[in-house]
Design a protein around this motif. Structure first.
Motif, PDB file in Angstrom:
ATOM      1  N   ALA A 179       0.822  -1.206   0.000  1.00 21.70           N
ATOM      2  CA  ALA A 179       0.000   0.000   0.000  1.00 21.70           C
ATOM      3  C   ALA A 179       0.859   1.261   0.000  1.00 21.70           C
ATOM      4  O   ALA A 179       0.520   2.249  -0.643  1.00 21.70           O
ATOM      5  CB  ALA A 179      -0.945   0.001   1.201  1.00 21.70           C
TER       6      ALA A 179
ATOM      7  N   SER B  17       2.249   6.787  -0.748  1.00 23.69           N
ATOM      8  CA  SER B  17       1.070   7.146   0.039  1.00 23.69           C
ATOM      9  C   SER B  17       0.132   5.945   0.095  1.00 23.69           C
ATOM     10  O   SER B  17       0.207   5.057  -0.744  1.00 23.69           O
ATOM     11  CB  SER B  17       0.342   8.349  -0.569  1.00 23.69           C
ATOM     12  OG  SER B  17      -0.201   8.008  -1.824  1.00 23.69           O
ATOM     13  N   ILE B  18      -0.728   5.951   1.094  1.00 25.06           N
ATOM     14  CA  ILE B  18      -1.696   4.866   1.239  1.00 25.06           C
ATOM     15  C   ILE B  18      -3.084   5.451   1.011  1.00 25.06           C
ATOM     16  O   ILE B  18      -3.558   6.261   1.808  1.00 25.06           O
ATOM     17  CB  ILE B  18      -1.583   4.191   2.619  1.00 25.06           C
ATOM     18  CG1 ILE B  18      -0.196   3.561   2.775  1.00 25.06           C
ATOM     19  CG2 ILE B  18      -2.687   3.143   2.796  1.00 25.06           C
ATOM     20  CD1 ILE B  18       0.057   2.891   4.107  1.00 25.06           C
ATOM     21  N   ALA B  19      -3.699   5.052  -0.099  1.00 30.09           N
ATOM     22  CA  ALA B  19      -5.047   5.529  -0.433  1.00 30.09           C
ATOM     23  C   ALA B  19      -6.055   4.915   0.530  1.00 30.09           C
ATOM     24  O   ALA B  19      -5.814   3.839   1.094  1.00 30.09           O
ATOM     25  CB  ALA B  19      -5.398   5.139  -1.871  1.00 30.09           C
ATOM     26  N   SER B  20      -7.172   5.571   0.702  1.00 29.72           N
ATOM     27  CA  SER B  20      -8.193   5.054   1.615  1.00 29.72           C
ATOM     28  C   SER B  20      -8.688   3.683   1.165  1.00 29.72           C
ATOM     29  O   SER B  20      -8.978   2.817   1.996  1.00 29.72           O
ATOM     30  CB  SER B  20      -9.357   6.035   1.758  1.00 29.72           C
ATOM     31  OG  SER B  20      -9.987   6.228   0.525  1.00 29.72           O
ATOM     32  N   SER B  21      -8.764   3.450  -0.140  1.00 28.24           N
ATOM     33  CA  SER B  21      -9.191   2.138  -0.637  1.00 28.24           C
ATOM     34  C   SER B  21      -8.160   1.056  -0.282  1.00 28.24           C
ATOM     35  O   SER B  21      -8.525  -0.090   0.010  1.00 28.24           O
ATOM     36  CB  SER B  21      -9.419   2.173  -2.147  1.00 28.24           C
ATOM     37  OG  SER B  21      -8.247   2.592  -2.814  1.00 28.24           O
ATOM     38  N   GLU B  22      -6.883   1.428  -0.285  1.00 25.96           N
ATOM     39  CA  GLU B  22      -5.837   0.482   0.100  1.00 25.96           C
ATOM     40  C   GLU B  22      -5.917   0.187   1.602  1.00 25.96           C
ATOM     41  O   GLU B  22      -5.802  -0.963   2.026  1.00 25.96           O
ATOM     42  CB  GLU B  22      -4.465   1.035  -0.270  1.00 25.96           C
ATOM     43  CG  GLU B  22      -4.244   1.116  -1.768  1.00 25.96           C
ATOM     44  CD  GLU B  22      -2.988   1.876  -2.157  1.00 25.96           C
ATOM     45  OE1 GLU B  22      -2.376   1.492  -3.168  1.00 25.96           O
ATOM     46  OE2 GLU B  22      -2.626   2.854  -1.473  1.00 25.96           O
ATOM     47  N   TRP B  23      -6.113   1.241   2.394  1.00 25.01           N
ATOM     48  CA  TRP B  23      -6.230   1.049   3.844  1.00 25.01           C
ATOM     49  C   TRP B  23      -7.445   0.175   4.162  1.00 25.01           C
ATOM     50  O   TRP B  23      -7.374  -0.729   5.003  1.00 25.01           O
ATOM     51  CB  TRP B  23      -6.323   2.387   4.564  1.00 25.01           C
ATOM     52  CG  TRP B  23      -6.438   2.210   6.038  1.00 25.01           C
ATOM     53  CD1 TRP B  23      -7.528   2.443   6.808  1.00 25.01           C
ATOM     54  CD2 TRP B  23      -5.434   1.697   6.919  1.00 25.01           C
ATOM     55  NE1 TRP B  23      -7.270   2.121   8.125  1.00 25.01           N
ATOM     56  CE2 TRP B  23      -5.987   1.659   8.218  1.00 25.01           C
ATOM     57  CE3 TRP B  23      -4.124   1.254   6.742  1.00 25.01           C
ATOM     58  CZ2 TRP B  23      -5.270   1.204   9.322  1.00 25.01           C
ATOM     59  CZ3 TRP B  23      -3.416   0.803   7.844  1.00 25.01           C
ATOM     60  CH2 TRP B  23      -3.994   0.784   9.118  1.00 25.01           C
ATOM     61  N   ASP B  24      -8.561   0.427   3.487  1.00 21.04           N
ATOM     62  CA  ASP B  24      -9.765  -0.385   3.682  1.00 21.04           C
ATOM     63  C   ASP B  24      -9.476  -1.854   3.356  1.00 21.04           C
ATOM     64  O   ASP B  24      -9.966  -2.752   4.046  1.00 21.04           O
ATOM     65  CB  ASP B  24     -10.914   0.118   2.819  1.00 21.04           C
ATOM     66  CG  ASP B  24     -11.437   1.475   3.274  1.00 21.04           C
ATOM     67  OD1 ASP B  24     -11.138   1.904   4.410  1.00 21.04           O
ATOM     68  OD2 ASP B  24     -12.153   2.121   2.474  1.00 21.04           O
TER      69      ASP B  24
ATOM     70  N   ASN C 271      -9.837  -4.935   5.917  1.00 15.75           N
ATOM     71  CA  ASN C 271     -10.729  -6.020   5.526  1.00 15.75           C
ATOM     72  C   ASN C 271     -10.035  -7.375   5.633  1.00 15.75           C
ATOM     73  O   ASN C 271     -10.603  -8.329   6.176  1.00 15.75           O
ATOM     74  CB  ASN C 271     -11.241  -5.778   4.102  1.00 15.75           C
ATOM     75  CG  ASN C 271     -12.215  -6.839   3.660  1.00 15.75           C
ATOM     76  OD1 ASN C 271     -13.087  -7.256   4.401  1.00 15.75           O
ATOM     77  ND2 ASN C 271     -12.065  -7.280   2.423  1.00 15.75           N
TER      78      ASN C 271
ATOM     79  N   ASP D 193      -6.974   0.813  -5.632  1.00 14.69           N
ATOM     80  CA  ASP D 193      -7.196   2.222  -5.995  1.00 14.69           C
ATOM     81  C   ASP D 193      -7.350   2.417  -7.500  1.00 14.69           C
ATOM     82  O   ASP D 193      -7.467   3.540  -7.972  1.00 14.69           O
ATOM     83  CB  ASP D 193      -6.098   3.119  -5.428  1.00 14.69           C
ATOM     84  CG  ASP D 193      -4.708   2.794  -5.963  1.00 14.69           C
ATOM     85  OD1 ASP D 193      -4.563   1.863  -6.782  1.00 14.69           O
ATOM     86  OD2 ASP D 193      -3.754   3.482  -5.550  1.00 14.69           O
TER      87      ASP D 193
END
Length: 147
Positions: free
Chosen positions: A31, A36-43, A47, A109
C-alpha cells in the motif's frame, strides 16, 4: 559526536517481526510502495486483517502498536525492507494468502504504479512463489478489481 548524542540517539528499528506483523507488513508495504496509502488500500488492509484468525485475540491497542511499528519501518527503511523483513518471518501456510492480499490491495485504488509492480515482483521472489502461481493470482485479482 557529543556526550549527549549517544544518550539521545534513536534506538535502531527492530525488524524482527511476529506472524501478525509479517502479514500486515506485506499489506502495508504494498500500500505504501507508491509513497502514500489511499483510503481504498487502507480499507483493503483492514478487511483482510479482520478476516484472519491470527488476529482474533488482538485488541485495539495491539493493532495500534503493530501498525505503529510497521509504519516506522516503512518510513525509515522503505517498502522493500518491510517486504524483506515480513517475508523472512511469514509462515509457509500464509505466503499465498499474503501475496494475493498484496496484489488485491495494490489494485484497490484502480492504478498499478511501477513502484507497486516492483514490490509485487520482489514479494513473489521473497515468498518463493512460483511464477505461474503468481501470474494466476494476479490474473484473478485483475478480474476481481475490474470496474
Amino acid at each position: 559526536m557529543g556526550l549527549f548524542d549517544k544518550l539521545f540517539q534513536a534506538a535502531p528499528e527492530q525488524t524482527k517481526l511476529t506472524q501478525q506483523e509479517a502479514f500486515a507488513g506485506i499489506a502495508v508495504a504494498i500500500a505504501g510502495a507508491d509513497g502514500s496509502i489511499a483510503s481504498s488500500e487502507w480499507d483493503g488492509i483492514v478487511n483482510y486483517i479482520q478476516r484472519l484468525r491470527i488476529y482474533d485475540n488482538f485488541s485495539d491497542q495491539a493493532f495500534n502498536k503493530l501498525f505503529d511499528k510497521l509504519f516506522r519501518i516503512l518510513k525509515s527503511q522503505g517498502a522493500g525492507a518491510l517486504v524483506k523483513a515480513s517475508a523472512e518471518e511469514l509462515s509457509e501456510e500464509l505466503r499465498l494468502t499474503a501475496f494475493a492480499c498484496a496484489v488485491d490491495i495494490a489494485l484497490a485504488d484502480g492504478v498499478l504504479e511501477d513502484s507497486e509492480k516492483d514490490i509485487i515482483n520482489q514479494l513473489a521472489s521473497a515468498l518463493a512463489i512460483p511464477e505461474n502461481t503468481a501470474v494466476s493470482i494476479i490474473e484473478v485479482m485483475l478480474i476481481k478489481n475490474k470496474v
